[in-house]
Design a protein around this motif. Structure first.
Motif, PDB file in Angstrom:
ATOM      1  N   HIS A 172       0.832  -1.208   0.000  1.00 47.55           N
ATOM      2  CA  HIS A 172       0.000   0.000   0.000  1.00 47.55           C
ATOM      3  C   HIS A 172       0.859   1.247   0.000  1.00 47.55           C
ATOM      4  CE1 HIS A 172       0.789   0.704   4.275  1.00 47.55           C
ATOM      5  NE2 HIS A 172       0.672  -0.594   4.443  1.00 47.55           N
ATOM      6  N   ILE A 173       0.239   2.360  -0.347  1.00 46.89           N
ATOM      7  CA  ILE A 173       0.924   3.660  -0.340  1.00 46.89           C
ATOM      8  C   ILE A 173       1.278   3.984   1.119  1.00 46.89           C
ATOM      9  CG2 ILE A 173       0.663   6.111  -0.896  1.00 46.89           C
ATOM     10  CD1 ILE A 173       0.275   4.693  -3.410  1.00 46.89           C
ATOM     11  N   THR A 174       2.478   4.475   1.354  1.00 42.02           N
ATOM     12  CA  THR A 174       2.842   4.871   2.708  1.00 42.02           C
ATOM     13  C   THR A 174       2.981   6.384   2.829  1.00 42.02           C
ATOM     14  OG1 THR A 174       5.126   4.491   2.125  1.00 42.02           O
ATOM     15  CG2 THR A 174       4.021   2.748   3.348  1.00 42.02           C
ATOM     16  N   SER A 175       3.371   7.042   1.747  1.00 40.54           N
ATOM     17  CA  SER A 175       3.510   8.488   1.873  1.00 40.54           C
ATOM     18  C   SER A 175       3.143   9.205   0.583  1.00 40.54           C
ATOM     19  CB  SER A 175       4.928   8.852   2.310  1.00 40.54           C
ATOM     20  OG  SER A 175       5.708   9.213   1.205  1.00 40.54           O
ATOM     21  N   VAL A 176       2.568  10.378   0.741  1.00 37.98           N
ATOM     22  CA  VAL A 176       2.255  11.250  -0.381  1.00 37.98           C
ATOM     23  C   VAL A 176       2.868  12.603  -0.057  1.00 37.98           C
ATOM     24  CG1 VAL A 176       0.414  12.278  -1.771  1.00 37.98           C
ATOM     25  CG2 VAL A 176       0.036  10.066  -0.704  1.00 37.98           C
ATOM     26  N   GLU A 177       3.621  13.148  -0.993  1.00 41.75           N
ATOM     27  CA  GLU A 177       4.226  14.459  -0.771  1.00 41.75           C
ATOM     28  C   GLU A 177       3.800  15.399  -1.885  1.00 41.75           C
ATOM     29  OE1 GLU A 177       8.407  13.315   1.403  1.00 41.75           O
ATOM     30  OE2 GLU A 177       8.215  13.023  -0.742  1.00 41.75           O
ATOM     31  N   VAL A 178       3.519  16.645  -1.513  1.00 41.90           N
ATOM     32  CA  VAL A 178       3.071  17.642  -2.473  1.00 41.90           C
ATOM     33  C   VAL A 178       4.074  18.788  -2.496  1.00 41.90           C
ATOM     34  CG1 VAL A 178       1.182  19.150  -3.147  1.00 41.90           C
ATOM     35  CG2 VAL A 178       0.692  17.037  -1.920  1.00 41.90           C
ATOM     36  N   PHE A 179       4.617  19.064  -3.680  1.00 41.73           N
ATOM     37  CA  PHE A 179       5.565  20.170  -3.840  1.00 41.73           C
ATOM     38  C   PHE A 179       4.924  21.230  -4.735  1.00 41.73           C
ATOM     39  CE2 PHE A 179       7.993  16.350  -3.074  1.00 41.73           C
ATOM     40  CZ  PHE A 179       8.967  16.749  -2.162  1.00 41.73           C
ATOM     41  N   TYR A 180       5.009  22.483  -4.286  1.00 37.17           N
ATOM     42  CA  TYR A 180       4.497  23.616  -5.080  1.00 37.17           C
ATOM     43  C   TYR A 180       5.703  24.490  -5.350  1.00 37.17           C
ATOM     44  CZ  TYR A 180       1.321  27.482  -6.273  1.00 37.17           C
ATOM     45  OH  TYR A 180       0.637  28.491  -6.900  1.00 37.17           O
ATOM     46  N   GLY A 181       6.191  24.468  -6.611  1.00 36.60           N
ATOM     47  CA  GLY A 181       7.476  25.100  -6.879  1.00 36.60           C
ATOM     48  C   GLY A 181       8.544  24.250  -6.198  1.00 36.60           C
ATOM     49  N   ASP A 182       9.391  24.881  -5.396  1.00 30.75           N
ATOM     50  CA  ASP A 182      10.432  24.124  -4.696  1.00 30.75           C
ATOM     51  C   ASP A 182      10.003  23.746  -3.295  1.00 30.75           C
ATOM     52  OD1 ASP A 182      12.045  24.622  -6.877  1.00 30.75           O
ATOM     53  OD2 ASP A 182      12.714  26.545  -6.040  1.00 30.75           O
ATOM     54  N   GLU A 183       8.871  24.256  -2.872  1.00 33.35           N
ATOM     55  CA  GLU A 183       8.467  24.112  -1.481  1.00 33.35           C
ATOM     56  C   GLU A 183       7.613  22.864  -1.282  1.00 33.35           C
ATOM     57  OE1 GLU A 183       6.233  27.010   1.751  1.00 33.35           O
ATOM     58  OE2 GLU A 183       6.183  27.491  -0.381  1.00 33.35           O
TER      59      GLU A 183
ATOM     60  N   ILE B 170       4.686  21.502   0.458  1.00 35.33           N
ATOM     61  CA  ILE B 170       3.599  22.178   1.170  1.00 35.33           C
ATOM     62  C   ILE B 170       2.715  21.230   1.964  1.00 35.33           C
ATOM     63  CG2 ILE B 170       3.546  24.182  -0.362  1.00 35.33           C
ATOM     64  CD1 ILE B 170       0.970  22.944  -1.567  1.00 35.33           C
ATOM     65  N   THR B 171       2.601  19.994   1.562  1.00 35.14           N
ATOM     66  CA  THR B 171       1.748  19.054   2.292  1.00 35.14           C
ATOM     67  C   THR B 171       2.390  17.681   2.208  1.00 35.14           C
ATOM     68  OG1 THR B 171      -0.198  20.265   1.566  1.00 35.14           O
ATOM     69  CG2 THR B 171      -0.594  18.117   2.478  1.00 35.14           C
ATOM     70  N   TRP B 172       2.291  16.927   3.285  1.00 35.48           N
ATOM     71  CA  TRP B 172       2.726  15.535   3.190  1.00 35.48           C
ATOM     72  C   TRP B 172       1.793  14.674   4.014  1.00 35.48           C
ATOM     73  CZ3 TRP B 172       5.034  19.537   5.510  1.00 35.48           C
ATOM     74  CH2 TRP B 172       5.381  19.436   6.859  1.00 35.48           C
ATOM     75  N   MET B 173       1.683  13.423   3.642  1.00 30.22           N
ATOM     76  CA  MET B 173       0.700  12.534   4.276  1.00 30.22           C
ATOM     77  C   MET B 173       1.331  11.195   4.600  1.00 30.22           C
ATOM     78  SD  MET B 173      -2.348  13.203   1.599  1.00 30.22           S
ATOM     79  CE  MET B 173      -2.510  14.837   0.885  1.00 30.22           C
ATOM     80  N   GLU B 174       0.850  10.606   5.687  1.00 35.06           N
ATOM     81  CA  GLU B 174       1.206   9.231   6.018  1.00 35.06           C
ATOM     82  C   GLU B 174      -0.043   8.397   5.782  1.00 35.06           C
ATOM     83  OE1 GLU B 174       2.463   9.369  10.076  1.00 35.06           O
ATOM     84  OE2 GLU B 174       4.062  10.778   9.598  1.00 35.06           O
TER      85      GLU B 174
END
Lengths: 108, 155
Positions: free
Chosen positions: A48-59, A61-65
């Protein structure tokens, strides 16, 4: 092997500093590891998915477990503030080391 | 083509298809293990998140979940914290009777503009869905909702 993923920005037309909803979906079986194989009586290994990361530009901004309690083909939506024109990159990682990346451009 | 050779060819073609299918879709032959992953009860998951701090009920956390879910494999839920985004660090979704109760944790930054998460989760049986919001000052607030499940979703 990267999975199929999709990102949709809601609404389609937005101005600078608008709040936009980002809908994401990835095709993933999300095996919990609790399902028994009928023939051998063993368990089907967790995948299963363990992590989701969201990048806006270089930053970042959101990450999930994420755990296996999230449904198959996980659909996740969240908001971002469209402050600048930059690529929005989402990275999904699963417990087998599989990495899927998808990018959409935010234009304001 | 006579009947005999026709039967032979179709038999081979079918065998080829079956074989090709299993090579093309290796996920059909899922990997098998002896033991399921370890259980994570609700108290343990709660402790992991709050580190023993108290969690108070609050109407600032809005949790939307169906009262009755016919299919426990796909239960749509939405959690939102009605506070400025600067004050909210994370939203944790817990399911108090699942095998792994810690379902989803989302960490926000001010670039989100709004502390909102919507997803679809699995429920093995009738249980409470809990949304815990972690605030920037280190405190925790929550909202919870019971969801009735007719068919469980965790296998």
């Amino acid at each position: 092997m990267p999975k199929n993923a999709m990102i949709k920005i809601n609404p389609k037309e937005y101005k600078k500093d608008d709040l936009v909803r980002v809908d994401t979906v990835i095709m993933h079986p999300m095996e919990t590891g609790l399902v028994k194989d009928k023939e051998s009586g063993k368990y089907i290994a967790a995948e299963h998915i363990t992590s989701v990361e969201v990048f806006y530009g270089d930053e970042k901004i959101t990450w999930m477990e994420v755990s296996g309690s999230v449904s198959a083909n996980p659909f996740i939506s969240f908001y971002i503030k469209a402050t600048k024109s930059a690529p929005l990159k989402i990275v999904w990682k699963d417990n087998k080391g599989d990495v899927t990346e998808k990018v959409v451009d935010i234009k304001v | 083509m006579d009947r005999r050779s026709f039967l032979k060819t179709t038999a081979f073609a079918t065998a080829g298809l079956t074989l090709g299918g299993s090579v093309l879709f290796p996920s059909n032959a899922a990997e098998l293990v002896d033991n399921p992953p370890p259980k994570k009860p609700y108290e343990e998951a709660l402790k992991e998140i709050t580190k023993g701090k108290p969690v108070s009920d609050s109407d600032k956390v809005k949790l939307v979940a169906p009262e009755i879910a016919e299919n426990g494999a796909v239960v749509p839920i939405t959690a939102e914290v009605e506070l400025p985004i600067e004050q909210v660090k994370a939203i944790h979704i817990l399911t108090d009777k699942n095998h792994n109760t810690r379902t989803l944790s989302v960490y926000f930054t001010p670039a989100n503009g709004k502390a909102y998460i919507s997803t679809r989760i699995r429920l093995a049986e009738t249980m409470n869905v809990v949304a815990i919001a972690e605030l920037a000052d280190g405190s925790f607030i929550k909202a919870q909702k019971p969801v009735k499940v007719t068919i469980g979703g965790c296998g």
